[in-house]
Design a protein around this motif. Sequence first.
Motif, mmCIF file in Angstrom:
data_model
loop_
_atom_site.group_PDB
_atom_site.id
_atom_site.type_symbol
_atom_site.label_atom_id
_atom_site.label_comp_id
_atom_site.label_asym_id
_atom_site.label_seq_id
_atom_site.Cartn_x
_atom_site.Cartn_y
_atom_site.Cartn_z
ATOM 1 N N ARG A 63 0.846 -1.200 0.000
ATOM 2 C CA ARG A 63 0.000 0.000 0.000
ATOM 3 C C ARG A 63 0.885 1.254 0.000
ATOM 4 N NH1 ARG A 63 -3.722 -1.904 2.946
ATOM 5 N NH2 ARG A 63 -2.673 -1.673 4.933
ATOM 6 N N ASP A 64 1.903 1.261 0.859
ATOM 7 C CA ASP A 64 2.822 2.396 0.930
ATOM 8 C C ASP A 64 3.571 2.600 -0.393
ATOM 9 O OD1 ASP A 64 2.032 2.779 3.545
ATOM 10 O OD2 ASP A 64 3.840 1.871 4.416
ATOM 11 N N THR A 65 3.928 1.496 -1.046
ATOM 12 C CA THR A 65 4.604 1.576 -2.341
ATOM 13 C C THR A 65 3.731 2.293 -3.355
ATOM 14 O OG1 THR A 65 5.926 -0.409 -1.934
ATOM 15 C CG2 THR A 65 5.573 0.209 -4.239
ATOM 16 N N PHE A 66 2.467 1.908 -3.420
ATOM 17 C CA PHE A 66 1.567 2.535 -4.382
ATOM 18 C C PHE A 66 1.302 4.007 -4.044
ATOM 19 C CE2 PHE A 66 0.568 -1.808 -5.750
ATOM 20 C CZ PHE A 66 0.562 -1.620 -7.125
ATOM 21 N N ILE A 67 1.226 4.325 -2.784
ATOM 22 C CA ILE A 67 1.045 5.724 -2.380
ATOM 23 C C ILE A 67 2.263 6.547 -2.801
ATOM 24 C CG2 ILE A 67 0.909 7.271 -0.374
ATOM 25 C CD1 ILE A 67 -0.872 5.043 0.946
ATOM 26 N N SER A 68 3.452 5.999 -2.612
ATOM 27 C CA SER A 68 4.674 6.680 -3.022
ATOM 28 C C SER A 68 4.708 6.871 -4.541
ATOM 29 C CB SER A 68 5.892 5.872 -2.567
ATOM 30 O OG SER A 68 7.082 6.439 -3.071
ATOM 31 N N LEU A 69 4.305 5.853 -5.278
ATOM 32 C CA LEU A 69 4.281 5.958 -6.735
ATOM 33 C C LEU A 69 3.301 7.043 -7.183
ATOM 34 C CD1 LEU A 69 4.457 2.185 -7.712
ATOM 35 C CD2 LEU A 69 6.273 3.887 -7.956
ATOM 36 N N ALA A 70 2.155 7.141 -6.517
ATOM 37 C CA ALA A 70 1.168 8.188 -6.848
ATOM 38 C C ALA A 70 1.776 9.578 -6.624
ATOM 39 C CB ALA A 70 -0.103 8.009 -6.022
ATOM 40 N N LYS A 71 2.522 9.745 -5.535
ATOM 41 C CA LYS A 71 3.164 11.034 -5.258
ATOM 42 C C LYS A 71 4.195 11.376 -6.327
ATOM 43 C CE LYS A 71 2.534 10.933 -0.262
ATOM 44 N NZ LYS A 71 3.193 10.765 1.038
ATOM 45 N N GLN A 72 4.930 10.366 -6.780
ATOM 46 C CA GLN A 72 5.921 10.600 -7.823
ATOM 47 C C GLN A 72 5.244 10.977 -9.142
ATOM 48 O OE1 GLN A 72 9.032 7.540 -7.940
ATOM 49 N NE2 GLN A 72 8.522 7.094 -5.809
ATOM 50 N N GLU A 73 4.110 10.356 -9.431
ATOM 51 C CA GLU A 73 3.364 10.710 -10.645
ATOM 52 C C GLU A 73 2.896 12.163 -10.572
ATOM 53 O OE1 GLU A 73 3.427 8.891 -13.222
ATOM 54 O OE2 GLU A 73 3.870 6.916 -12.423
ATOM 55 N N GLN A 74 2.502 12.634 -9.379
ATOM 56 C CA GLN A 74 2.099 14.035 -9.236
ATOM 57 C C GLN A 74 3.266 14.957 -9.555
ATOM 58 O OE1 GLN A 74 -1.055 15.492 -8.621
ATOM 59 N NE2 GLN A 74 0.161 17.220 -9.353
ATOM 60 N N ARG A 75 4.452 14.594 -9.137
ATOM 61 C CA ARG A 75 5.639 15.408 -9.446
ATOM 62 C C ARG A 75 5.859 15.462 -10.947
ATOM 63 N NH1 ARG A 75 8.223 19.731 -8.385
ATOM 64 N NH2 ARG A 75 10.461 19.577 -8.450
ATOM 65 N N HIS A 76 5.644 14.331 -11.625
ATOM 66 C CA HIS A 76 5.777 14.307 -13.086
ATOM 67 C C HIS A 76 4.744 15.234 -13.723
ATOM 68 C CE1 HIS A 76 7.377 9.899 -12.692
ATOM 69 N NE2 HIS A 76 8.189 10.787 -12.131
ATOM 70 N N ILE A 77 3.520 15.213 -13.205
ATOM 71 C CA ILE A 77 2.446 16.079 -13.704
ATOM 72 C C ILE A 77 2.863 17.539 -13.554
ATOM 73 C CG2 ILE A 77 0.072 16.874 -13.293
ATOM 74 C CD1 ILE A 77 -0.495 13.904 -12.356
ATOM 75 N N ASP A 78 3.411 17.882 -12.393
ATOM 76 C CA ASP A 78 3.834 19.262 -12.133
ATOM 77 C C ASP A 78 4.900 19.715 -13.140
ATOM 78 O OD1 ASP A 78 2.129 19.293 -9.949
ATOM 79 O OD2 ASP A 78 3.719 18.995 -8.477
ATOM 80 N N ILE A 79 5.897 18.877 -13.352
ATOM 81 C CA ILE A 79 6.997 19.239 -14.253
ATOM 82 C C ILE A 79 6.510 19.318 -15.691
ATOM 83 C CG2 ILE A 79 9.167 18.369 -15.241
ATOM 84 C CD1 ILE A 79 9.904 17.530 -12.325
ATOM 85 N N LEU A 80 5.758 18.321 -16.126
ATOM 86 C CA LEU A 80 5.244 18.334 -17.497
ATOM 87 C C LEU A 80 4.282 19.504 -17.716
ATOM 88 C CD1 LEU A 80 4.696 14.514 -17.917
ATOM 89 C CD2 LEU A 80 6.342 15.906 -19.193
ATOM 90 N N GLY A 81 3.477 19.807 -16.716
ATOM 91 C CA GLY A 81 2.546 20.928 -16.816
ATOM 92 C C GLY A 81 3.259 22.248 -16.971
#
Length: 176
Positions: A39-57
């Motif tokens: 569960r923690d792994t998937f939560i961490s991956l979701a946070k990393q995806e948000q960072r990607h969204i921020d940079i790409l945006g």
Amino acid sequence: MSGDGRDFLAILRNSIEMEIEGKSFFERAASTMKHQMARDTFISLAKQEQRHIDILGEELNRLEQGKGWASLGDMKTGAPTYPKISVFQDKEFKHLKLRPEAGELEVLQVGIDVEKKSIEYYRSAGSITSDAKAKEIFSWLVGEEAGHLTVLTAEYEYRTRSGFYYDNMEFSLEVM
């Protein structure tokens, strides 16, 4: 496709859509995991995806304003200033489907497949541009998604007893 200019507006929009889908998938996947570590792994991956969204945006915002690409270092240290995803409200996202009865192995396999496709997409995007800063961004994304793939594959192999599993974190895949 020429690889620069207008084509990259579409590539960045598609990339942001992929990252939004990935983040949403990882958040849903976290809620299906029985084991806290998974569960923690998937939560961490979701946070990393948000960072990607921020940079790409932010890169999308810059290109739309005619400013050109910013360096990865600038993107990592700067606060996102782009309009928060509201520009995508009219798009219909192709949400990654999980059957209600999907088990943890199926969720992990979907995640593995998504990461493989993301790696290929970013590798392809990086190969068609001549802009060094764009290449740097796409190369970083390939590395990020490859790290996610490693984590998901290790978890899948552990669950199926088909490979080695890192019980204790020996390294971090989180990137600031």
